[in-house]
Design a protein around this motif. Structure first.
Motif, PDB file in Angstrom:
ATOM      1  N   HIS A   1       0.846  -1.192   0.000  1.00  0.00           N
ATOM      2  CA  HIS A   1       0.000   0.000   0.000  1.00  0.00           C
ATOM      3  C   HIS A   1       0.883   1.244   0.000  1.00  0.00           C
ATOM      4  O   HIS A   1       1.859   1.318   0.737  1.00  0.00           O
ATOM      5  CB  HIS A   1      -0.896   0.019   1.243  1.00  0.00           C
ATOM      6  CG  HIS A   1      -1.744   1.256   1.317  1.00  0.00           C
ATOM      7  ND1 HIS A   1      -2.925   1.372   0.626  1.00  0.00           N
ATOM      8  CD2 HIS A   1      -1.558   2.426   1.961  1.00  0.00           C
ATOM      9  CE1 HIS A   1      -3.443   2.571   0.855  1.00  0.00           C
ATOM     10  NE2 HIS A   1      -2.630   3.228   1.665  1.00  0.00           N
TER      11      HIS A   1
ATOM     12  N   MET B   1      -5.715  -5.742  -5.537  1.00  0.00           N
ATOM     13  CA  MET B   1      -6.875  -4.924  -5.891  1.00  0.00           C
ATOM     14  C   MET B   1      -6.410  -3.484  -5.811  1.00  0.00           C
ATOM     15  O   MET B   1      -5.825  -3.080  -4.816  1.00  0.00           O
ATOM     16  CB  MET B   1      -7.957  -5.118  -4.852  1.00  0.00           C
ATOM     17  CG  MET B   1      -8.708  -6.381  -5.028  1.00  0.00           C
ATOM     18  SD  MET B   1     -10.159  -6.185  -4.040  1.00  0.00           S
ATOM     19  CE  MET B   1     -11.024  -7.595  -4.491  1.00  0.00           C
ATOM     20  N   SER B   2      -6.677  -2.727  -6.858  1.00  0.00           N
ATOM     21  CA  SER B   2      -6.217  -1.343  -6.864  1.00  0.00           C
ATOM     22  C   SER B   2      -7.369  -0.405  -7.139  1.00  0.00           C
ATOM     23  O   SER B   2      -8.441  -0.837  -7.568  1.00  0.00           O
ATOM     24  CB  SER B   2      -5.134  -1.151  -7.908  1.00  0.00           C
ATOM     25  OG  SER B   2      -3.885  -1.449  -7.347  1.00  0.00           O
ATOM     26  N   GLY B   3      -7.092   0.875  -6.924  1.00  0.00           N
ATOM     27  CA  GLY B   3      -8.143   1.869  -7.104  1.00  0.00           C
ATOM     28  C   GLY B   3      -7.853   2.785  -8.284  1.00  0.00           C
ATOM     29  O   GLY B   3      -6.840   2.660  -8.964  1.00  0.00           O
TER      30      GLY B   3
ATOM     31  N   GLN C   1     -11.426  -2.747  -7.471  1.00  0.00           N
ATOM     32  CA  GLN C   1     -12.067  -3.196  -6.240  1.00  0.00           C
ATOM     33  C   GLN C   1     -13.451  -3.746  -6.520  1.00  0.00           C
ATOM     34  O   GLN C   1     -14.195  -3.201  -7.323  1.00  0.00           O
ATOM     35  CB  GLN C   1     -12.181  -2.021  -5.261  1.00  0.00           C
ATOM     36  CG  GLN C   1     -11.144  -2.098  -4.168  1.00  0.00           C
ATOM     37  CD  GLN C   1     -10.335  -0.837  -4.048  1.00  0.00           C
ATOM     38  OE1 GLN C   1     -10.785   0.222  -4.430  1.00  0.00           O
ATOM     39  NE2 GLN C   1      -9.142  -0.957  -3.534  1.00  0.00           N
ATOM     40  N   SER C   2     -13.766  -4.842  -5.860  1.00  0.00           N
ATOM     41  CA  SER C   2     -15.125  -5.358  -5.984  1.00  0.00           C
ATOM     42  C   SER C   2     -15.587  -5.769  -4.599  1.00  0.00           C
ATOM     43  O   SER C   2     -14.794  -5.900  -3.683  1.00  0.00           O
ATOM     44  CB  SER C   2     -15.152  -6.549  -6.940  1.00  0.00           C
ATOM     45  OG  SER C   2     -14.437  -7.617  -6.361  1.00  0.00           O
TER      46      SER C   2
ATOM     47  N   LEU D   1     -16.245  -3.904   0.645  1.00  0.00           N
ATOM     48  CA  LEU D   1     -15.172  -3.994   1.633  1.00  0.00           C
ATOM     49  C   LEU D   1     -15.237  -2.810   2.598  1.00  0.00           C
ATOM     50  O   LEU D   1     -15.447  -1.674   2.178  1.00  0.00           O
ATOM     51  CB  LEU D   1     -13.797  -4.002   0.952  1.00  0.00           C
ATOM     52  CG  LEU D   1     -13.473  -5.117  -0.048  1.00  0.00           C
ATOM     53  CD1 LEU D   1     -11.993  -5.121  -0.378  1.00  0.00           C
ATOM     54  CD2 LEU D   1     -13.885  -6.474   0.491  1.00  0.00           C
TER      55      LEU D   1
ATOM     56  N   LYS E   1      -8.484  -1.943   5.225  1.00  0.00           N
ATOM     57  CA  LYS E   1      -8.728  -2.203   3.799  1.00  0.00           C
ATOM     58  C   LYS E   1      -7.806  -3.302   3.260  1.00  0.00           C
ATOM     59  O   LYS E   1      -8.220  -4.139   2.454  1.00  0.00           O
ATOM     60  CB  LYS E   1      -8.555  -0.907   2.997  1.00  0.00           C
ATOM     61  CG  LYS E   1      -9.768   0.019   3.162  1.00  0.00           C
ATOM     62  CD  LYS E   1      -9.636   1.311   2.407  1.00  0.00           C
ATOM     63  CE  LYS E   1      -8.789   2.301   3.150  1.00  0.00           C
ATOM     64  NZ  LYS E   1      -9.270   3.678   3.125  1.00  0.00           N
TER      65      LYS E   1
ATOM     66  N   ALA F   1      -8.987  -7.107   2.067  1.00  0.00           N
ATOM     67  CA  ALA F   1      -8.678  -7.538   0.702  1.00  0.00           C
ATOM     68  C   ALA F   1      -7.889  -8.839   0.684  1.00  0.00           C
ATOM     69  O   ALA F   1      -7.474  -9.305  -0.378  1.00  0.00           O
ATOM     70  CB  ALA F   1      -7.926  -6.439  -0.046  1.00  0.00           C
TER      71      ALA F   1
END
Ligand code: URA
Ligand code: CA
Length: 433
Positions: free
Chosen positions: A82, A109-111, A153-154, A157, A187, A191
């Motif tokens: 992160h 998972m990224s934003g 992201q899905s 969360l 987060k 994840a």
């Protein structure tokens, strides 16, 4: 239990119990506790802080407030990274294939980007065909097969964090180390991370302006990680100037490819090796950080990191020939213009967040969540702090599909200073393990 009693307790600087924190987060998520009571609590925490036990309890309560990704069908230690957010931070694009190339699974998972900072998902979409929407099953399959997948992201969360972060944003309670640390850690844990590497940025472009603040945040997060059974390490890295030379989605993909070929910018390469060696070490490569680093360096130079990139890109539908011909494959901007130095000397300042805003004005970033971004737009910074420059030489090249305005040029010129002499800032301030 009554929320008012908990607020009063924290107001008097007494520690909340794990049960109290769990109850509070559960009832805040279900909207039984109103925002006004939660904002009083956030302010009490802002002033009185939290003990180590409270921080861990808050983190896990937020993890449990929503879905948790189960990565257990993936073999090996799942290490996540992160970054607290920077300008031109191309590290994930490099790290995902690089770390995978030494056999450590990267299930990331990224934003998307917002404001002056970019997002990995947007950058990857600059590669034609690349698909970031992948089902959970396919995600696991890809990581087991290729050791790497990066998806958007899905799932739902940490809804408690979403609510609390939005509330903190409007009640002046964002800048509280226990609240930031539990927000970030919750987060990562939700994840599915078994181990976590944190890149805490410091400087003008960063959330934490001073090294001391950054160090306190990093140590707090490492303590939380260890307390809840996730090996965690951190790096305090410089964000007083943008990282590498490229800022903007397509431009950063090209920069990542250069780096994976072993000839990327020095600072980006070094940061990737430092973060990558922590990820690889936590993933079981080598018996020390130095050994892990050697394995990564080898793969930067023998083509294996680039091969992992090709495999990763094509597995998610992207055009892998981008690795060999980035200029031919990546989106091209209609206009480009050099910003020239007005005097000779050495670059002494490049205000990262303002340069990030200039890139956003060109379309490389989003002003609001709804803004459309231009994947070809951005900046290439030729001169970094400490570099010599002659009057009339290009400091920055601007790329855009809109006409390049004086406003943008002036924004760049206003935020780069040339002095008689200057020294490059330290890249890595501290390594916390
Ligand atoms: N980033 C987060 O994710 N949470 C915070 O509270 C601050 C920064
Ligand atoms: Ca960069």
């Amino acid at each position: 239990m009554r929320m008012i009693d908990l607020i009063e307790k924290k107001q008097h600087n007494k520690a909340l119990t794990e049960d109290e924190i769990k109850w509070m987060i559960e009832h805040y998520t279900s909207e039984d506790i109103p925002d006004y009571q939660m904002s009083a609590m956030a302010m009490a925490i802002y002033f009185n802080g939290m003990s180590n036990d409270e921080r861990s309890a808050l983190t896990m309560a937020m993890v449990e407030s929503g879905d948790q990704i189960d990565l257990s069908p993936i073999e090996g230690v799942k290490v996540d990274k992160h970054s607290t957010g920077g300008v031109g931070d191309t590290t994930t694009l490099v790290l995902a294939p690089l770390v995978a190339s030494v056999g450590v699974p990267v299930a990331k998972m990224s934003g998307r980007g917002l404001g002056h900072t970019g997002g990995t998902i947007d950058k990857l979409e600059a590669v034609p065909g690349f698909n970031v929407e992948v089902s959970q099953e396919r995600f696991v399959e890809l990581v087991n097969k290729n050791k790497v997948a990066v998806v958007g992201q899905s799932g739902n969360l940490t809804p408690a964090d979403k609510k609390l972060y939005a509330l903190r944003d409007v009640t002046s309670t964002v800048e509280s180390i226990p609240l930031i640390a539990s927000s970030i850690m919750s987060k990562k844990i939700a994840a599915g991370a078994d181990a976590i590497v944190l890149d805490v940025k410091t400087g003008a472009g960063a959330f934490m302006k001073s090294v001391e603040q950054a160090k306190e945040l990093a140590e707090t997060m490492v303590n939380i990680g260890e307390a809840v059974g996730r090996n965690t390490m951190a790096v305090i890295s410089d964000m007083s100037q943008p990282l590498g030379n490229a800022i903007g989605n397509g431009l950063e993909v090209k920069e990542a490819i250069d780096t994976l070929k072993g000839h990327g910018p020095e600072d980006l390469t070094e940061l990737c090796l430092v973060l990558g060696s922590q990820m690889a070490y936590l993933g079981g490569v080598g018996s020390s950080l130095d050994e892990a680093r050697e394995a990564l360096e080898e793969n930067l130079h023998n083509g294996k990191a680039l091969d992992a990139f090709r495999t990763f890109i094509s597995a998610q539908g992207g055009d892998a020939s981008v690795a060999d011909d980035p200029d031919g494959v990546l989106p091209k901007a209609k206009y480009s213009k050099d910003v020239l130095a007005k005097e000779s000397g050495e670059v002494s300042e490049i205000v990262a967040d303002q340069i990030g805003i200039a890139a956003m004005m060109l379309g490389a970033g989003r002003e609001t969540k709804e803004s459309q971004i231009d994947l070809a737009a951005g900046l290439y910074v030729h001169k970094k702090i400490g570099d010599a420059v002659e009057k009339g030489e290009a400091l920055v090249t601007v790329y855009s599909n809109k006409e390049i305005t004086e406003e943008v040029i002036n924004k760049i010129l206003d935020n780069i200073t040339v002095a008689e002499s200057a020294e490059a800032p330290k890249l890595i301030h501290e390594i916390i393990q």
